[in-house]
Scaffold this active site. Structure first.
Site, PDB file in Angstrom:
ATOM      1  N   GLU A   1       0.836  -1.205   0.000  1.00 51.48           N
ATOM      2  CA  GLU A   1       0.000   0.000   0.000  1.00 51.48           C
ATOM      3  C   GLU A   1       0.871   1.256   0.000  1.00 51.48           C
ATOM      4  OE1 GLU A   1      -3.027   1.065  -0.156  1.00 51.48           O
ATOM      5  OE2 GLU A   1      -4.451  -0.513   0.401  1.00 51.48           O
TER       6      GLU A   1
ATOM      7  N   ARG B   1      -7.278  -0.202  13.361  1.00 52.64           N
ATOM      8  CA  ARG B   1      -5.969   0.247  12.884  1.00 52.64           C
ATOM      9  C   ARG B   1      -6.181   1.338  11.845  1.00 52.64           C
ATOM     10  NH1 ARG B   1      -5.057  -1.154   7.638  1.00 52.64           N
ATOM     11  NH2 ARG B   1      -5.757  -3.172   6.827  1.00 52.64           N
TER      12      ARG B   1
ATOM     13  N   ASN C   1      -5.608   3.037   8.177  1.00 49.85           N
ATOM     14  CA  ASN C   1      -5.470   2.544   6.815  1.00 49.85           C
ATOM     15  C   ASN C   1      -4.803   3.638   5.982  1.00 49.85           C
ATOM     16  OD1 ASN C   1      -5.788   0.284   5.102  1.00 49.85           O
ATOM     17  ND2 ASN C   1      -7.482   1.279   4.062  1.00 49.85           N
TER      18      ASN C   1
ATOM     19  N   GLU D   1      -9.876  -6.734  10.041  1.00 49.50           N
ATOM     20  CA  GLU D   1     -10.508  -7.591   9.036  1.00 49.50           C
ATOM     21  C   GLU D   1     -10.488  -9.053   9.481  1.00 49.50           C
ATOM     22  OE1 GLU D   1      -9.862  -5.806   4.678  1.00 49.50           O
ATOM     23  OE2 GLU D   1      -7.995  -6.022   5.798  1.00 49.50           O
TER      24      GLU D   1
ATOM     25  N   ASN E   1     -10.137   4.879   3.018  1.00 52.01           N
ATOM     26  CA  ASN E   1      -9.188   4.551   1.958  1.00 52.01           C
ATOM     27  C   ASN E   1      -8.763   5.780   1.175  1.00 52.01           C
ATOM     28  OD1 ASN E   1      -7.605   2.425   0.872  1.00 52.01           O
ATOM     29  ND2 ASN E   1      -9.360   1.069   1.090  1.00 52.01           N
TER      30      ASN E   1
ATOM     31  N   ASP F   1     -10.108   1.392  -3.802  1.00 51.22           N
ATOM     32  CA  ASP F   1      -9.059   1.342  -2.782  1.00 51.22           C
ATOM     33  C   ASP F   1      -8.284   2.662  -2.809  1.00 51.22           C
ATOM     34  OD1 ASP F   1      -6.989   0.483  -1.003  1.00 51.22           O
ATOM     35  OD2 ASP F   1      -7.284  -1.584  -1.622  1.00 51.22           O
TER      36      ASP F   1
END
Length: 310
Positions: A18, A101, A103, A121, A154, A204
């Site tokens: 990411e 958490r 992202n 998740e 996101n 995303d």
């Protein structure tokens, strides 16, 4: 759309790659592997890949004007000293939600760090809903909470005139826009500017190009798409040889290369054998190089080479 070339440039199978960020002074691409708890730096000249382990899920990395990096680590905003491989906590959030958490995150044009949280998740994109929030870390290390009830915070970016903030809550299957006040960092007037189509799957990470169009990585869609936030239309599609495309960012000498991260976690053996490059970082070239000739490289650099102000 004229032809493009997709090349795997970082042949490392991240579990959950990411947050690609171009670091101009190093001719390098930064990115993270959230699940593997590492920050990576890939040198585009030497092709060397180095990493720092940070001990907790690390979901975004960004530049600091004072040098080194800021990261989001678990539910912390933190500073990373690359040379010493040390992490210093700046601020905790979501203290009442032990399974949360951070992202995705990004720096605004004024040097504030925006980042959002999500619940843990159970498997990719399956989690307890509406556990996350969107935050901003300010230069005095105070934190502003913009809103809560977020599923998976996101992709985020700002329009070229800095008056619009674009944002993705993945399970809404929508790219949203807010009016943005650059002086105060306040958001208002939320609305949807693009609804994902079935084959595009889950929105995303996201970035913006020098025409003000948005590029969105489509998780489980194996592609990045270029959309016009003014008309709500998809303009281009670039397919990749992996399903779990996670985020994208421009880089290279003239910011005409699109870097795309991907993931391998959640794939069974059959899926992994069919896409051995899952988790690699890809470079997309071709159309951008031709398109950016004659455009404002300085404007592009200003938008994509942002750093937190302290």
């Amino acid at each position: 759309m004229s032809s493009v070339k997709v090349e795997s440039v970082v042949q490392h199978n991240c579990k959950l790659g990411e947050s690609p960020v171009w670091e101009e002074k190093e001719s390098s691409l930064l990115f993270v592997d959230i699940t593997d708890k590492k920050v990576y730096r890939w040198n585009s000249l030497t092709k060397e890949l180095h990493s720092v382990s940070v001990g907790a899920p690390v979901s975004c990395v960004c530049l600091r004007k004072s040098g080194d990096y800021m990261i989001t680590l678990g539910t912390q905003f933190a500073a990373l000293n690359w040379k010493n491989k040390s992490v210093t906590t700046i601020k905790h959030v979501d203290l009442d939600k032990s399974n949360n958490r951070f992202n995705d995150g990004k720096v605004d044009p004024a040097g504030r760090l925006f980042a959002g949280t999500m619940g843990e998740e159970i498997r990719p994109a399956v989690l307890e809903r509406q556990q996350g929030s969107l935050y901003t870390l300010l230069p005095d290390h105070s934190v502003v909470k913009h809103f809560d009830k977020v599923d998976i915070s996101n992709g985020l970016d700002w329009s070229l005139d800095h008056r619009t903030f674009y944002y993705i809550d993945s399970l809404s299957y929508s790219v949203d826009a807010f009016d943005y006040d650059l002086q105060t960092g306040k958001l208002s007037n939320r609305r949807s500017v693009y609804k994902m189509e079935k084959e595009e799957s889950i929105p995303d990470g996201m970035c913006i190009d020098s025409d003000g169009k948005l590029w969105v990585a489509c998780y489980n869609g194996g592609r990045v798409i270029r959309i016009d936030p003014e008309t709500g239309k998809r303009l281009q599609t670039v397919k990749l040889p992996v399903a779990e495309t996670t985020s994208c960012s421009f880089g290279g000498d003239d910011y005409s290369e699109l870097y795309v991260t991907s993931a391998s976690q959640g794939l069974d053996e059959a899926s992994l054998s069919g896409q051995p490059k899952a988790g690699n970082v890809f470079k997309v070239i071709g159309w951008f190089s031709a398109h950016t000739k004659g455009s404002s490289a300085l404007e592009a650099t200003h938008m994509w080479e942002r750093a937190v102000v302290w």
